[in-house]
Design a protein around this motif. Sequence first.
Motif, short mmCIF file in Angstrom:
data_model
loop_
_atom_site.label_atom_id
_atom_site.label_comp_id
_atom_site.label_asym_id
_atom_site.label_seq_id
_atom_site.Cartn_x
_atom_site.Cartn_y
_atom_site.Cartn_z
N ALA A 29 0.84 -1.21 0.00
CA ALA A 29 0.00 0.00 0.00
C ALA A 29 0.87 1.26 0.00
CB ALA A 29 -0.94 0.00 1.21
N LEU A 30 1.95 1.25 0.78
CA LEU A 30 2.88 2.38 0.76
C LEU A 30 3.52 2.52 -0.61
CD1 LEU A 30 4.75 2.25 4.20
CD2 LEU A 30 2.87 3.73 3.49
N GLU A 31 3.83 1.39 -1.24
CA GLU A 31 4.38 1.45 -2.59
C GLU A 31 3.37 2.08 -3.55
OE1 GLU A 31 6.27 -1.41 -6.09
OE2 GLU A 31 5.01 -2.27 -4.53
N LEU A 35 4.23 5.46 -5.62
CA LEU A 35 4.35 5.43 -7.07
C LEU A 35 3.32 6.30 -7.76
CD1 LEU A 35 5.16 1.66 -7.70
CD2 LEU A 35 6.69 3.61 -8.00
N VAL A 36 2.23 6.63 -7.07
CA VAL A 36 1.17 7.45 -7.66
C VAL A 36 1.29 8.91 -7.27
CG1 VAL A 36 -1.36 7.76 -7.74
CG2 VAL A 36 -0.39 5.47 -7.80
N THR A 92 14.34 -2.15 2.07
CA THR A 92 13.63 -1.46 0.98
C THR A 92 12.61 -0.46 1.54
OG1 THR A 92 12.05 -3.29 0.83
CG2 THR A 92 13.93 -3.32 -0.67
N VAL A 93 11.86 -0.84 2.58
CA VAL A 93 10.85 0.07 3.13
C VAL A 93 11.51 1.29 3.76
CG1 VAL A 93 9.04 0.32 4.88
CG2 VAL A 93 9.13 -1.73 3.47
N GLY A 125 11.99 -2.95 -5.06
CA GLY A 125 12.32 -4.14 -4.30
C GLY A 125 11.21 -4.65 -3.41
N VAL A 126 10.24 -3.81 -3.08
CA VAL A 126 9.19 -4.23 -2.14
C VAL A 126 8.36 -5.38 -2.70
CG1 VAL A 126 7.01 -3.50 -1.07
CG2 VAL A 126 9.02 -2.03 -0.93
N LEU A 127 7.93 -5.25 -3.94
CA LEU A 127 6.98 -6.22 -4.50
C LEU A 127 7.55 -7.63 -4.60
CD1 LEU A 127 4.13 -6.56 -5.51
CD2 LEU A 127 4.92 -5.98 -7.81
N PRO A 128 8.76 -7.84 -5.16
CA PRO A 128 9.27 -9.22 -5.23
C PRO A 128 9.38 -9.87 -3.85
CG PRO A 128 10.57 -7.78 -6.64
CD PRO A 128 9.67 -6.89 -5.83
N VAL A 129 9.83 -9.11 -2.84
CA VAL A 129 9.98 -9.66 -1.50
C VAL A 129 8.61 -10.01 -0.91
CG1 VAL A 129 10.97 -9.32 0.78
CG2 VAL A 129 12.04 -8.26 -1.20
N ALA A 130 7.67 -9.08 -1.04
CA ALA A 130 6.33 -9.32 -0.48
C ALA A 130 5.67 -10.52 -1.15
CB ALA A 130 5.47 -8.06 -0.65
#
Length: 419
Positions: A29-31, A35-36, A92-93, A125-130
């Motif tokens: 959600a933070l990503e 990004l928006v 990453t966060v 990096g957040v998405l692949p890890v999550a």
Amino acid sequence: MSTDSTTSVTNSRERYARWVLPLCWSAVALEGFDLVVVGVVLPSLLRFPAWGLTPNTASLISVIGLLGVMAGALATGPVTDLIGRRRTMLITVVAFSVLTLLCAAAPNPWVFAVLRFLAGLGLGGVLPVALALVNEYAKPGRAGGAITTMMTGYHVGAVLTALLGIAVVPTLGWRPMFVIGALPALVLVPVMVRYLPESTWYLRARAAGAPAAAAGAAEVRNPVTALFRGGYLLPTLAFWVTSFMGLLLVYGLNTWLPEIMRSAGYQLGASLALLLVLNVGAVVGMLIAGRVADRIGVRPATIAWFAAAMLFLALLSIKLPGATVYLGVLLAGIFVFSAQVLVYAFISQRYPTWVRGTALGSASGIGRLGAITGPLVGGALLTAGIAYPWGFYIFAAVAGVGAIAVSVVSRPEPQPAEV
């Protein structure tokens, strides 16, 4: 591995497993927010006299940020397979939150662009890890639903960004938006430190004294090399093509749908409402797609979702009467956005655990090229005056290519349990 080490890993999994989905959802959600946020503040930036931005320079800043996201996704995948999911997620966060905060103090557009690129490294990096963590901690047979549920966080973050922008930017300007985007990390990071568990695969490898990447296959220690060996070359290339097409659709439609609909004769208010309907469809589609994938298998679900996206995008080339256009856009949103999320679920199940982060990162990174291409394609069609109906024909063809590419990948092999 000793019995005591096995028991310790199992107990850690049972104790903290319930935290994985909500914490990863929050990070995504933070990503979504981060990004928006540039798109939300862009009108204000273009009218910020101290910087003198033009639409071209503003577009360049946006692209630079996306390039950072692509680089971050490509780099973080191998890192998470080598040093563990938990540590990589925290890095990453913290990184993108700090760099987002610094954006609020950028003295000129060039420093702002550099900060956006650096923040993109963490965001990518957040998405692949999550994705890897949620897949590993999902209940047997429920990974598809867990991943699609997590991905709703992206759209929740995006919607909150738009709502906050309406409330904040007109009165306080654009800088506070970046402060707001960084503040949640003050709560999220300490909670992650306390409750986010490590991958049980990584813990077993460390307890055994083996390099993490060697836990799955002793003969292949480099997770990047593994993407192209042992029968994975074709799936890797196919997933790259599919991710490129999937993110081209997501970013192309989110950027240009209002203008395309205006060129079809719809009023501005209706065009903006259709964009909202498209994203409502995205959330609904993700909740449905995961359950369907868990029931019939992730491979047939992914192919079906891209095929349905092709159908409903082509349908939008017809000027539908009255409220039926909203139904058409809703259906397109249901299938377009969740098709790409199903690709991530498919990747998570198709590769062994020890290379999963690298596979997800590479697909996400290559897909970002599609994210850059989508808005460029839409802009070119609008400039040429053929965005309607040809834009929808082209987007439908893109979805068709995605369906064909993912169909060449065989169904996932059963993976050993994570405990």
